[in-house]
Write an enzyme that holds these catalytic residues in place. Structure first.
Site, PDB file in Angstrom:
ATOM      1  CG  HIS A  80       0.970   4.228  -5.938  1.00 29.89           C
ATOM      2  ND1 HIS A  80       1.185   5.570  -5.949  1.00 29.89           N
ATOM      3  CD2 HIS A  80       1.493   3.794  -4.764  1.00 29.89           C
ATOM      4  CE1 HIS A  80       1.776   5.938  -4.841  1.00 29.89           C
ATOM      5  NE2 HIS A  80       1.995   4.879  -4.101  1.00 29.89           N
TER       6      HIS A  80
HETATM    7  P1  TYD Z   1       2.151   2.307  -0.087  1.00 29.28           P
HETATM    8  O1  TYD Z   1       1.156   3.065  -0.909  1.00 29.28           O
HETATM    9  O2  TYD Z   1       2.569   0.966  -0.548  1.00 29.28           O
HETATM   10  O3  TYD Z   1       3.432   3.211   0.145  1.00 29.28           O
HETATM   11  P2  TYD Z   1       4.453   3.790  -0.971  1.00 29.28           P
HETATM   12  O4  TYD Z   1       3.645   4.609  -1.912  1.00 29.28           O
HETATM   13  O5  TYD Z   1       5.395   4.634  -0.208  1.00 29.28           O
HETATM   14  O6  TYD Z   1       5.152   2.651  -1.613  1.00 29.28           O
HETATM   15  O7  TYD Z   1       1.560   2.196   1.386  1.00 29.28           O
HETATM   16  C1  TYD Z   1       1.907   1.176   2.304  1.00 29.28           C
HETATM   17  C2  TYD Z   1       0.735   0.926   3.235  1.00 29.28           C
HETATM   18  O8  TYD Z   1       0.452   2.059   4.040  1.00 29.28           O
HETATM   19  C3  TYD Z   1      -0.551   0.582   2.465  1.00 29.28           C
HETATM   20  O9  TYD Z   1      -1.192  -0.478   3.171  1.00 29.28           O
HETATM   21  C4  TYD Z   1      -1.382   1.821   2.573  1.00 29.28           C
HETATM   22  C5  TYD Z   1      -0.905   2.475   3.851  1.00 29.28           C
HETATM   23  N1  TYD Z   1      -0.951   3.944   3.815  1.00 29.28           N
HETATM   24  C6  TYD Z   1      -1.860   4.633   4.612  1.00 29.28           C
HETATM   25  O10 TYD Z   1      -2.680   4.036   5.337  1.00 29.28           O
HETATM   26  N2  TYD Z   1      -1.862   5.996   4.575  1.00 29.28           N
HETATM   27  C7  TYD Z   1      -1.013   6.698   3.786  1.00 29.28           C
HETATM   28  O11 TYD Z   1      -1.046   7.964   3.783  1.00 29.28           O
HETATM   29  C8  TYD Z   1      -0.070   5.978   2.966  1.00 29.28           C
HETATM   30  C9  TYD Z   1       0.889   6.719   2.073  1.00 29.28           C
HETATM   31  C10 TYD Z   1      -0.073   4.610   3.011  1.00 29.28           C
END
Ligand code: TYD
Length: 142
Positions: free
Chosen positions: A55
Site C-alpha cells: 500500500h
Molecule cells: P495492514 O495495513 O494490512 O498491515 P501491514 O501494512 O503491516 O501489512 O493492517 C492489518 C489490519 O490492521 C487492517 O485491518 C488495518 C489494521 N490496522 C490498524 O487498525 N491500525 C494500524 O495502525 C495498522 C498498521 C493496521
C-alpha cells in the site's frame, strides 16, 4: 520526479549503551524521526513466505526499524523500485508519503517496529497499485 534514494533516508541511531547492554533512543520532531510520532506498531511472527504492506499512504510518514532479526522493504514510486534490507536495531528507514511499499523476507525472529507520523486512518491508505500509480503520476504533473 525525485529518485527514491532522494526521498527515502537511512537513519543511524546512536547507541547509549554501556557494559549493561545497548540502549537506543528515537525521539520525534527531528531527534531520530523527522516527524512528531503519533503511532507505534510492530510486526512479528511473519515469515519468509509473507508479503505485507502493499500500500501507499497519502498522509503518513514512517520510520521502520528491525529491532530484532531482519526483513526487506521494496519501495516503488510509480517509476522505479529500490529494495532495502533492515537488519540492525540501530538502523531506521524513513519513508515519506506516497511511496508504494512491500515488506517481505522476514526472518523468523524479525520484530519490525514502525513509527508513524499520523494516527491510523484507513482512508489515507491506497491499496490498489493502479490507483496509486494514477495518483502519484498526477502529483508529478502538478
Ligand atoms: P495492514 O495495513 O494490512 O498491515 P501491514 O501494512 O503491516 O501489512 O493492517 C492489518 C489490519 O490492521 C487492517 O485491518 C488495518 C489494521 N490496522 C490498524 O487498525 N491500525 C494500524 O495502525 C495498522 C498498521 C493496521
Amino acid at each position: 520526479m525525485k529518485k527514491i534514494e532522494e526521498m527515502v533516508k537511512i537513519l543511524e541511531f546512536p547507541d547509549l549503551g554501556d557494559e549493561r547492554g545497548n540502549l537506543v533512543v528515537v525521539e520525534g520532531e527531528g531527534f531520530g524521526a523527522p516527524f512528531d510520532i503519533k503511532r507505534v506498531f510492530y510486526i512479528y511472527g511473519s515469515d519468509s513466505t509473507v508479503v505485507r504492506g502493499q500500500h501507499a499512504n497519502r498522509k503518513t510518514e514512517f520510520v521502520l526499524i528491525n529491532v530484532a532479526g531482519s526483513s526487506k522493504v521494496k519501495v516503488n514510486n510509480g517509476q522505479e523500485t529500490v529494495i532495502y534490507e533492515l537488519n540492525r536495531p540501530r538502523m531506521g528507514l524513513y519513508l515519506p508519503t506516497m511511496l508504494w511499499k512491500d515488506m517481505y523476507d522476514f526472518s523468523s525472529d524479525s520484530v519490525l517496529l514502525v513509527l508513524a507520523s499520523e494516527h491510523y486512518d484507513g482512508t489515507e491508505y491506497i491499496r490498489d497499485y493502479e490507483e496509486y500509480k494514477k495518483e502519484v503520476l498526477k502529483l508529478k504533473d502538478e
